[in-house]
Motif scaffolding. Structure first.
Motif, PDB file in Angstrom:
ATOM      1  N   ILE A   8      37.318  32.408  39.597  1.00 56.89           N
ATOM      2  CA  ILE A   8      36.922  33.480  38.681  1.00 56.89           C
ATOM      3  C   ILE A   8      37.341  33.068  37.270  1.00 56.89           C
ATOM      4  CG2 ILE A   8      37.150  35.926  38.072  1.00 56.89           C
ATOM      5  CD1 ILE A   8      37.392  36.626  40.931  1.00 56.89           C
ATOM      6  N   ASP A   9      36.357  32.771  36.430  1.00 55.77           N
ATOM      7  CA  ASP A   9      36.621  32.345  35.058  1.00 55.77           C
ATOM      8  C   ASP A   9      36.071  33.359  34.070  1.00 55.77           C
ATOM      9  OD1 ASP A   9      37.788  29.631  35.469  1.00 55.77           O
ATOM     10  OD2 ASP A   9      35.843  29.202  36.398  1.00 55.77           O
ATOM     11  N   GLY A  10      36.550  33.246  32.831  1.00 49.26           N
ATOM     12  CA  GLY A  10      36.045  34.120  31.771  1.00 49.26           C
ATOM     13  C   GLY A  10      37.051  34.225  30.658  1.00 49.26           C
ATOM     14  N   PRO A  11      36.634  34.794  29.513  1.00 54.89           N
ATOM     15  CA  PRO A  11      37.538  34.907  28.371  1.00 54.89           C
ATOM     16  C   PRO A  11      38.607  35.989  28.570  1.00 54.89           C
ATOM     17  CG  PRO A  11      35.448  35.954  27.866  1.00 54.89           C
ATOM     18  CD  PRO A  11      35.281  35.317  29.211  1.00 54.89           C
ATOM     19  N   ALA A  12      39.594  36.002  27.673  1.00 49.15           N
ATOM     20  CA  ALA A  12      40.662  37.005  27.713  1.00 49.15           C
ATOM     21  C   ALA A  12      40.050  38.401  27.628  1.00 49.15           C
ATOM     22  CB  ALA A  12      41.621  36.794  26.544  1.00 49.15           C
ATOM     23  N   GLY A  13      40.486  39.292  28.507  1.00 48.65           N
ATOM     24  CA  GLY A  13      40.028  40.675  28.455  1.00 48.65           C
ATOM     25  C   GLY A  13      38.713  40.927  29.175  1.00 48.65           C
ATOM     26  N   SER A  14      38.191  39.925  29.891  1.00 53.89           N
ATOM     27  CA  SER A  14      36.918  40.119  30.585  1.00 53.89           C
ATOM     28  C   SER A  14      37.118  40.867  31.900  1.00 53.89           C
ATOM     29  CB  SER A  14      36.241  38.771  30.849  1.00 53.89           C
ATOM     30  OG  SER A  14      37.094  37.934  31.599  1.00 53.89           O
ATOM     31  N   GLY A  15      38.382  41.109  32.256  1.00 52.18           N
ATOM     32  CA  GLY A  15      38.668  41.839  33.489  1.00 52.18           C
ATOM     33  C   GLY A  15      39.045  40.917  34.635  1.00 52.18           C
ATOM     34  N   LYS A  16      39.167  39.631  34.316  1.00 55.48           N
ATOM     35  CA  LYS A  16      39.470  38.621  35.342  1.00 55.48           C
ATOM     36  C   LYS A  16      40.652  38.963  36.228  1.00 55.48           C
ATOM     37  CE  LYS A  16      40.435  35.462  32.813  1.00 55.48           C
ATOM     38  NZ  LYS A  16      40.825  34.816  31.689  1.00 55.48           N
ATOM     39  N   THR A  17      41.786  39.266  35.591  1.00 53.11           N
ATOM     40  CA  THR A  17      43.018  39.467  36.357  1.00 53.11           C
ATOM     41  C   THR A  17      42.901  40.650  37.310  1.00 53.11           C
ATOM     42  OG1 THR A  17      44.219  38.541  34.513  1.00 53.11           O
ATOM     43  CG2 THR A  17      45.520  39.694  36.162  1.00 53.11           C
ATOM     44  N   THR A  18      42.477  41.788  36.778  1.00 51.95           N
ATOM     45  CA  THR A  18      42.337  42.988  37.604  1.00 51.95           C
ATOM     46  C   THR A  18      41.387  42.715  38.761  1.00 51.95           C
ATOM     47  OG1 THR A  18      42.486  44.216  35.546  1.00 51.95           O
ATOM     48  CG2 THR A  18      41.798  45.461  37.475  1.00 51.95           C
ATOM     49  N   VAL A  19      40.225  42.129  38.437  1.00 52.10           N
ATOM     50  CA  VAL A  19      39.201  41.876  39.443  1.00 52.10           C
ATOM     51  C   VAL A  19      39.673  40.839  40.469  1.00 52.10           C
ATOM     52  CG1 VAL A  19      36.912  40.843  39.740  1.00 52.10           C
ATOM     53  CG2 VAL A  19      37.266  42.618  38.016  1.00 52.10           C
ATOM     54  N   ALA A  20      40.256  39.738  39.980  1.00 54.20           N
ATOM     55  CA  ALA A  20      40.680  38.666  40.893  1.00 54.20           C
ATOM     56  C   ALA A  20      41.720  39.183  41.889  1.00 54.20           C
ATOM     57  CB  ALA A  20      41.224  37.490  40.099  1.00 54.20           C
ATOM     58  N   LYS A  21      42.668  39.980  41.385  1.00 56.05           N
ATOM     59  CA  LYS A  21      43.713  40.527  42.268  1.00 56.05           C
ATOM     60  C   LYS A  21      43.100  41.440  43.328  1.00 56.05           C
ATOM     61  CE  LYS A  21      47.833  40.646  39.399  1.00 56.05           C
ATOM     62  NZ  LYS A  21      48.561  41.477  38.445  1.00 56.05           N
ATOM     63  N   LEU A  22      42.166  42.298  42.901  1.00 59.56           N
ATOM     64  CA  LEU A  22      41.547  43.239  43.842  1.00 59.56           C
ATOM     65  C   LEU A  22      40.689  42.514  44.878  1.00 59.56           C
ATOM     66  CD1 LEU A  22      40.524  46.180  41.471  1.00 59.56           C
ATOM     67  CD2 LEU A  22      42.203  46.292  43.306  1.00 59.56           C
ATOM     68  N   VAL A  23      39.977  41.473  44.445  1.00 61.38           N
ATOM     69  CA  VAL A  23      39.153  40.706  45.387  1.00 61.38           C
ATOM     70  C   VAL A  23      40.061  40.059  46.431  1.00 61.38           C
ATOM     71  CG1 VAL A  23      37.652  38.667  45.637  1.00 61.38           C
ATOM     72  CG2 VAL A  23      37.225  40.298  43.790  1.00 61.38           C
ATOM     73  N   ALA A  24      41.182  39.483  45.961  1.00 62.03           N
ATOM     74  CA  ALA A  24      42.125  38.829  46.876  1.00 62.03           C
ATOM     75  C   ALA A  24      42.668  39.835  47.888  1.00 62.03           C
ATOM     76  CB  ALA A  24      43.259  38.190  46.083  1.00 62.03           C
ATOM     77  N   GLU A  25      43.010  41.027  47.394  1.00 68.83           N
ATOM     78  CA  GLU A  25      43.544  42.079  48.263  1.00 68.83           C
ATOM     79  C   GLU A  25      42.509  42.498  49.307  1.00 68.83           C
ATOM     80  OE1 GLU A  25      44.946  46.067  46.698  1.00 68.83           O
ATOM     81  OE2 GLU A  25      46.215  44.632  45.611  1.00 68.83           O
ATOM     82  N   GLU A  26      41.301  42.727  48.821  1.00 65.78           N
ATOM     83  CA  GLU A  26      40.218  43.203  49.670  1.00 65.78           C
ATOM     84  C   GLU A  26      39.910  42.204  50.799  1.00 65.78           C
ATOM     85  OE1 GLU A  26      39.031  46.182  49.112  1.00 65.78           O
ATOM     86  OE2 GLU A  26      37.501  46.063  50.686  1.00 65.78           O
ATOM     87  N   LEU A  27      39.979  40.906  50.470  1.00 66.03           N
ATOM     88  CA  LEU A  27      39.615  39.877  51.458  1.00 66.03           C
ATOM     89  C   LEU A  27      40.833  39.302  52.170  1.00 66.03           C
ATOM     90  CD1 LEU A  27      37.058  37.943  49.221  1.00 66.03           C
ATOM     91  CD2 LEU A  27      36.478  39.359  51.192  1.00 66.03           C
ATOM     92  N   ASP A  28      42.024  39.748  51.748  1.00 63.79           N
ATOM     93  CA  ASP A  28      43.261  39.215  52.284  1.00 63.79           C
ATOM     94  C   ASP A  28      43.373  37.705  52.006  1.00 63.79           C
ATOM     95  OD1 ASP A  28      45.720  39.508  53.408  1.00 63.79           O
ATOM     96  OD2 ASP A  28      45.050  39.242  55.481  1.00 63.79           O
TER      97      ASP A  28
END
Ligand code: DC
Length: 220
Positions: A8-28
């Motif tokens: 998951i790539d993108g510039p600062a503030g694109s939502g990467k961190t929030t989204v990446a963490k949630l995707v990881a959680e959702e898929l374990d």
């Protein structure tokens, strides 16, 4: 299932961190924040008096550095990486050191070692293009610079910071410029990346889109 890498790539503030963490959680899956690695290394080099232009000094130090990933946390030379890396200054330092190819060479190697044959969501700027060019799924998140500055400003305010929106907007533009114009691994989507504009989407909506694609690819 063994290895599955989601970049998951993108510039600062694109939502990467929030989204990446949630995707990881959702898929374990595991979750690796490569920006945290750049921040921690930049602080480390800076505190040890090694300038961002000192290729030889950087190469010597980074050849010996040990980065570990245990229970979702990063350890630099045995010490847990904590909130000290989350300041605006550490972000600026990270962006400066990240422009040095020697820093990038070492960090890319350390990141590949951590991702290895795990199931991982790896978040950064050059994961799909450089670090994991064979990732099973590449996502590139974008959003308008104003929206991204608004998100960063809110985030810092919640943490008790009192920096103005205007200052954040200025710093974001500066960082965007440096991150996308640098010669090594500039910030850009991989050719086979799924590009998602998050300006008018909630994190959950973005996560849903990504998880749906993962499920489709897993079925194949
Ligand atoms: O995602 P972040 O704001 O924590 O990243 C801090 C800086 O590190 C960012 O300005 C650019 C750099 N970075 C990079 O060059 N490559 C990565 N894979 C991750 C971060």
């Amino acid at each position: 299932m063994g290895k599955f890498h989601i970049a998951i790539d993108g510039p600062a503030g694109s939502g990467k961190t929030t989204v990446a963490k949630l995707v990881a959680e959702e898929l374990d899956f595991g979750y690796l924040d490569t920006g945290a690695m750049y921040r921690a290394i930049a602080l480390f080099l800076h505190e040890n008096g090694i300038k961002e232009s000192d290729d030889k000094g950087i190469d010597e130090v980074l050849s010996k550095v040990v980065f570990e990933y245990r229970d979702g946390r990063l350890y630099l030379n045995g010490k847990m990486v904590g909130d000290e890396i989350r300041t605006v200054e550490a972000g600026m330092l990270a962006s400066r050191y990240a422009a040095n190819p020697v820093v990038r060479k070492h960090l890319s190697r350390l990141q590949r070692d951590i991702a290895d044959d795990r199931k991982m969501v790896v978040e950064g700027r050059d994961i799909g293009t450089v670090v994991l060019p064979d990732a099973d799924l590449k996502v590139f998140l974008t959003a308008s610079v104003e929206e991204r500055a608004k998100r960063r400003w809110k985030e810092l305010k919640e943490k008790g910071g009192n920096i103005s929106y205007k200052e954040i907007l200025k710093q974001l533009k500066e960082r965007d410029e440096r991150d996308s114009k640098r010669e090594v691994a500039p910030l850009k989507p991989a050719e086979d990346a799924v590009v998602i504009d998050t300006t008018n989407l909630t994190p959950v909506e973005v996560v849903y889109k990504i998880v749906k694609i993962v499920m489709e690819r897993l079925k194949k």
